[in-house]
Write a protein that holds these residues in place. Structure first.
Motif, PDB file in Angstrom:
ATOM      1  N   TRP A 340     -42.851  78.441 -15.958  1.00 31.51           N
ATOM      2  CA  TRP A 340     -42.870  79.020 -17.298  1.00 31.51           C
ATOM      3  C   TRP A 340     -42.188  78.084 -18.293  1.00 31.51           C
ATOM      4  N   TRP A 343     -44.532  75.093 -18.926  1.00 32.78           N
ATOM      5  CA  TRP A 343     -45.668  75.445 -19.776  1.00 32.78           C
ATOM      6  C   TRP A 343     -45.236  75.618 -21.237  1.00 32.78           C
ATOM      7  N   THR A 344     -44.115  76.293 -21.446  1.00 31.41           N
ATOM      8  CA  THR A 344     -43.609  76.509 -22.809  1.00 31.41           C
ATOM      9  C   THR A 344     -43.332  75.182 -23.504  1.00 31.41           C
ATOM     10  N   TYR A 345     -42.712  74.270 -22.786  1.00 31.88           N
ATOM     11  CA  TYR A 345     -42.331  72.991 -23.394  1.00 31.88           C
ATOM     12  C   TYR A 345     -43.552  72.106 -23.635  1.00 31.88           C
ATOM     13  N   THR A 347     -46.723  72.928 -24.029  1.00 32.96           N
ATOM     14  CA  THR A 347     -47.578  73.436 -25.105  1.00 32.96           C
ATOM     15  C   THR A 347     -46.931  73.277 -26.475  1.00 32.96           C
ATOM     16  N   THR A 348     -45.626  73.178 -26.522  1.00 26.92           N
ATOM     17  CA  THR A 348     -44.927  72.945 -27.797  1.00 26.92           C
ATOM     18  C   THR A 348     -44.927  71.471 -28.173  1.00 26.92           C
ATOM     19  N   LEU A 375     -36.237  73.571 -26.838  1.00 24.07           N
ATOM     20  CA  LEU A 375     -37.418  72.825 -27.274  1.00 24.07           C
ATOM     21  C   LEU A 375     -37.071  71.471 -27.890  1.00 24.07           C
ATOM     22  N   LEU A 420     -34.747  82.032 -23.629  1.00 24.87           N
ATOM     23  CA  LEU A 420     -35.491  83.291 -23.643  1.00 24.87           C
ATOM     24  C   LEU A 420     -34.624  84.435 -24.138  1.00 24.87           C
ATOM     25  N   ASP A 423     -34.182  84.111 -27.797  1.00 21.06           N
ATOM     26  CA  ASP A 423     -35.445  84.359 -28.495  1.00 21.06           C
ATOM     27  C   ASP A 423     -35.813  85.832 -28.479  1.00 21.06           C
TER      28      ASP A 423
END
Length: 494
Positions: A340, A343-345, A347-348, A375, A420, A423
């Protein structure tokens, strides 16, 4: 304490509190829950055992389960059996130094009791220092003090908690690794290389950390191409890369050479007590001085590869069997967390990832004010490190060890949950404003002041937390507690 800022003091206090609770609970569970009769390495006790020794074993015996027995045996007797060489010498050497400090008690206590006390005290110290080092590293990399603070607190409640307390090398490794990363972020390459080398002498996955030094050198090379001679800089880069590899790999190479002298060269036999010889005969353990093992004749005679293959059945996809499904389930939460995070990093920052974090920017303001938090572009190399460990561990290792494998090696396992939480939760996102602080005080239990610890804030306001927050906290706290209950009584765990 006077030299620490308030957040560092809070991390230190929380880490110490968690370590104390851990030691108390493991002793309690060790007393009230009968030990499982596991098929684990269990050498005979050679010396007499008095009433004080039995007391020490009752209080701290839970710290000597499973692989911890190997480290204690190596610290007491050295590397007698071939399979002992799966465990690197850094931690046993530190235990020996700890027992030397307890020398005044050796008339009262046996060597094993002194080793158990050393385990308890040293891993208490190393795990607390690792939490402080992670907080320091987070401040340097994330440029977001709140996320760095929250991540350090989460480390104190690590799902790998029991291995940070028991006679394992994880606490020492985490302290050395996080400290080395912090030194590298400060531009202290030599100090970082030395700490990474020491970490590689504690655990084999410390060798992977050479990637941080290599990436740092490559980034410096790319930054200097415009103003300096490319050829000169390329020669300097190649020299520094070779030096980094040699420095970090030296402890591993030295350890392998020591094993070669013990098993492959004549005249290496030594005096061994009869009970340990009998154990070798009963269990089929290979001793130094006997017939040469097959790995001695390899082109590159590495005992570590041989042991992992023959004794632990470690290899590509070897663990993928139907009967291992429960162990895969145990490792699923940490695997999901790292996937996770990746993927988050990605896609950013797709372009940053495609350029391996070496892209140059003409925007000076971007350099001076990088995106804060998880990020941040500086997190890239740490994410690659975590993903590489996950891929290797998931494909080649006993997957249930992924929790402690990643929990003691990568800050991503704590930075991403902290991201998380911040956020997802307004209580953490706007913690510096007056309104949420007032909300905290209103929602706190009567007669109790709202705690400054952000993890405790969420626990005090559990009902208002998001599902993601609840899942994260349940995962950390459940594994934290279950590890103490199961592992300390020879029951299977991660």
């Amino acid at each position: 304490m006077g030299l620490l800022d308030p957040s560092q003091k809070e991390v230190l206090r929380f880490a110490v509190s968690c370590r104390i609770v851990t030691l108390v609970l493991q002793a309690l569970f060790n007393v009230i829950i009968p030990d499982h009769r596991a098929d684990a390495f269990s050498p005979p006790r050679l010396g007499p055992s008095g009433s004080v020794d039995r007391l020490v074993d009752g209080l701290l015996g839970g710290l000597s389960r499973w692989d911890a027995e190997h480290f204690l045996f190596i610290a007491e007797h050295g590397y007698l059996y071939e399979h002992n060489f799966a465990f690197f010498p850094g931690f046993p050497l530190v235990l020996l130094m700890g027992t030397e400090l307890l020398r005044p008690l050796q008339g009262l206590l046996s060597q094993r009791s002194c080793l158990l006390i050393s385990v308890a005290l040293l891993n208490f110290l190393f795990s607390v220092l690792a939490a402080v080092a992670l907080h320091d590293l987070g401040c340097l990399v994330l440029h977001c003090p709140r996320q760095a603070f929250c991540a350090a607190l989460l480390f104190c409640l690590s799902p790998a908690n029991v291995f940070l307390a028991a006679g394992y090398s994880e606490a020492l490794f985490a302290f050395l690794t996080f400290s080395a990363m912090g030194q590298l972020e400060r531009g202290r390459g030599w100090a970082s290389g030395l700490l990474f080398a020491l970490a590689a002498g504690v655990r084999s996955n410390g060798l992977v950390s050479v990637g941080f030094l290599l990436h740092s050198q490559c980034r410096a090379f790319c930054s200097s191409l415009v103003v300096l001679s490319p050829l000169k800089q390329l020669i300097k880069l190649m020299a520094s890369l070779c030096l980094a590899v040699l420095t970090v790999g030296f402890p591993f190479a030295l350890f392998q050479y020591y094993a070669y002298t013990q098993f492959c060269l004549p005249g290496s036999a030594r005096s061994i007590p009869e009970p340990l010889l009998q154990l070798a005969s009963d269990k089929g353990y290979r001793l130094a001085g006997g017939s040469k093992p097959p790995w001695c004749s390899w082109d590159v005679p590495l005992i570590y590869n041989y042991i992992q293959n023959v004794y632990w059945n470690v290899g590509l996809l070897r663990y993928y069997e139907l009967r291992q499904v429960p162990n895969f389930l145990l490792a699923t939460p940490v695997a999901v967390l790292v996937v996770w995070a990746t993927w988050t990093y990605v896609t950013t920052h797709p372009w940053l990832c495609l350029t391996l974090g070496l892209q140059r920017t003409k925007d000076r303001e971007t350099l001076e004010k990088p995106l804060p938090g998880f990020l941040s572009p500086k997190v890239f190399v740490y994410l690659v490190h975590a993903a590489a460990l996950l891929i290797f561990g998931g494909l080649c290792m006993h997957v249930q060890v992924l929790t402690r494998f990643l929990g003691s090696s990568t800050p991503i396992m704590y930075w991403f949950p902290a991201y998380l939480l911040q956020d997802q939760e307004p209580l953490l996102r706007y913690v510096d404003t007056a309104a949420p602080q007032k909300l905290l005080e209103e929602n706190s239990p009567p007669g109790q002041k709202a705690p400054r610890n952000c993890v405790m804030k969420l626990l005090y306001n559990w009902k208002t937390c998001s599902p993601v927050t609840k899942c994260l906290l349940v995962y950390f706290l459940t594994y934290w507690l279950l590890g103490l209950i199961l592992h300390c009584n020879f029951l299977p765990w991660t």
